[in-house]
Design a protein around this motif. Structure first.
Motif, short mmCIF file in Angstrom:
data_model
loop_
_atom_site.label_atom_id
_atom_site.label_comp_id
_atom_site.label_asym_id
_atom_site.label_seq_id
_atom_site.Cartn_x
_atom_site.Cartn_y
_atom_site.Cartn_z
N SER A 42 48.13 38.44 38.67
CA SER A 42 47.78 37.18 39.33
C SER A 42 47.39 37.42 40.79
CB SER A 42 48.95 36.20 39.25
OG SER A 42 50.11 36.75 39.85
N SER A 43 48.10 38.35 41.46
CA SER A 43 47.77 38.64 42.86
C SER A 43 46.43 39.37 42.97
CB SER A 43 48.88 39.48 43.49
OG SER A 43 48.99 40.74 42.85
N GLN A 75 43.81 36.70 42.56
CA GLN A 75 43.76 35.89 43.77
C GLN A 75 43.02 36.62 44.89
OE1 GLN A 75 47.61 34.83 45.30
NE2 GLN A 75 46.79 33.45 46.85
N SER A 76 43.31 37.92 45.05
CA SER A 76 42.63 38.71 46.08
C SER A 76 41.14 38.87 45.76
CB SER A 76 43.29 40.08 46.20
OG SER A 76 44.66 39.96 46.54
N LEU A 124 39.40 35.63 46.58
CA LEU A 124 39.51 35.21 47.97
C LEU A 124 38.22 35.49 48.74
CD1 LEU A 124 41.28 34.17 50.30
CD2 LEU A 124 42.03 36.53 50.66
#
Length: 224
Positions: A6-7, A10-11, A14
């Motif tokens: 998930s991170s 997200q990155s 972004l």
């Protein structure tokens, strides 16, 4: 340390979510279409080359931008204030309907019928890539994204790779918008295109003010 999917997602998202509103390829598409002189194969080449140029500029800004700022003793909040000011001033000129400046004159020269298609493609960096697509505001935002990368070697390499993929996603969107911009402009018509460009210019003005405000708030926090 385990990196959560998930991170990573997200990155990855972004970068385009931060840069695309500032780059505003939809508002620049009519200028790219004009530079191609309405020729589809030239538009395809220009769109591809501009997207490639944007990827290099974004990745370079994220990875080495902070080191360049350190070399000249420039803080990131100052870059945000300056970049936001430039974005806001560009948006204000668009809102005022100024149809002639140095950038548009350069586009007109690059799209002159006396120039070959090879020469048009060669000039795709200026002004189509810089400053029309990847201008000071988006470069400042890319530098700010690069400043958030972790400094430990393994995490830095991972973060840089994800950022490069995010930049590739951003460049792909730029290519698709420029490549199909002509069809969109024809559907909107002259009045619809004018209205859309004014609306995007207003959004860009708000983004520029937001960037300046963020930089100003950071400067006040550093110097209470």
């Amino acid at each position: 340390m385990e990196i959560q999917p998930s991170s990573i997602l997200q990155s990855l998202l972004l970068v385009p979510l931060t840069l695309l509103p500032i780059m505003n390829p939809l508002g620049t598409a009519p200028i790219v279409l004009d530079a191609a002189r309405g020729k589809d194969h030239v538009l395809k080449r220009l769109s591809r080359q501009v997207a490639i140029n944007c990827w290099f500029l974004i990745v370079g800004s994220m990875l080495i931008g902070t080191y360049v700022l350190d070399l000249f003793g420039i803080s990131l909040p100052i870059v945000r204030v300056g970049g936001g000011l430039l974005v806001a001033s560009s948006a204000w000129r668009l809102l005022q309907g100024h149809d002639s400046d140095e950038v548009t004159d350069a586009v007109a020269e690059a799209s002159s019928p006396d120039l070959s298609e090879t020469e048009i493609a060669r000039r795709s960096f200026f002004p189509l890539t810089f400053p029309l697509t990847t201008g000071p505001g988006s470069i400042a935002a890319a530098i700010a994204l690069g400043a958030q990368l972790p400094r430990t070697p393994l995490l830095y390499v991972t973060g840089a790779g994800i950022a490069a993929l995010g930049a590739a996603l951003t460049a792909a969107v730029v290519y698709l918008v420029y490549r199909n911009g002509g069809r969109l402009m024809m559907r909107l018509g002259e009045v619809g295109t004018l209205v859309m460009m004014r609306m995007m210019a207003f959004v860009l003005l708000c983004i520029g003010i937001q960037i300046m405000w963020t930089g100003w708030a950071e400067l006040n926090h550093l110097n209470p």
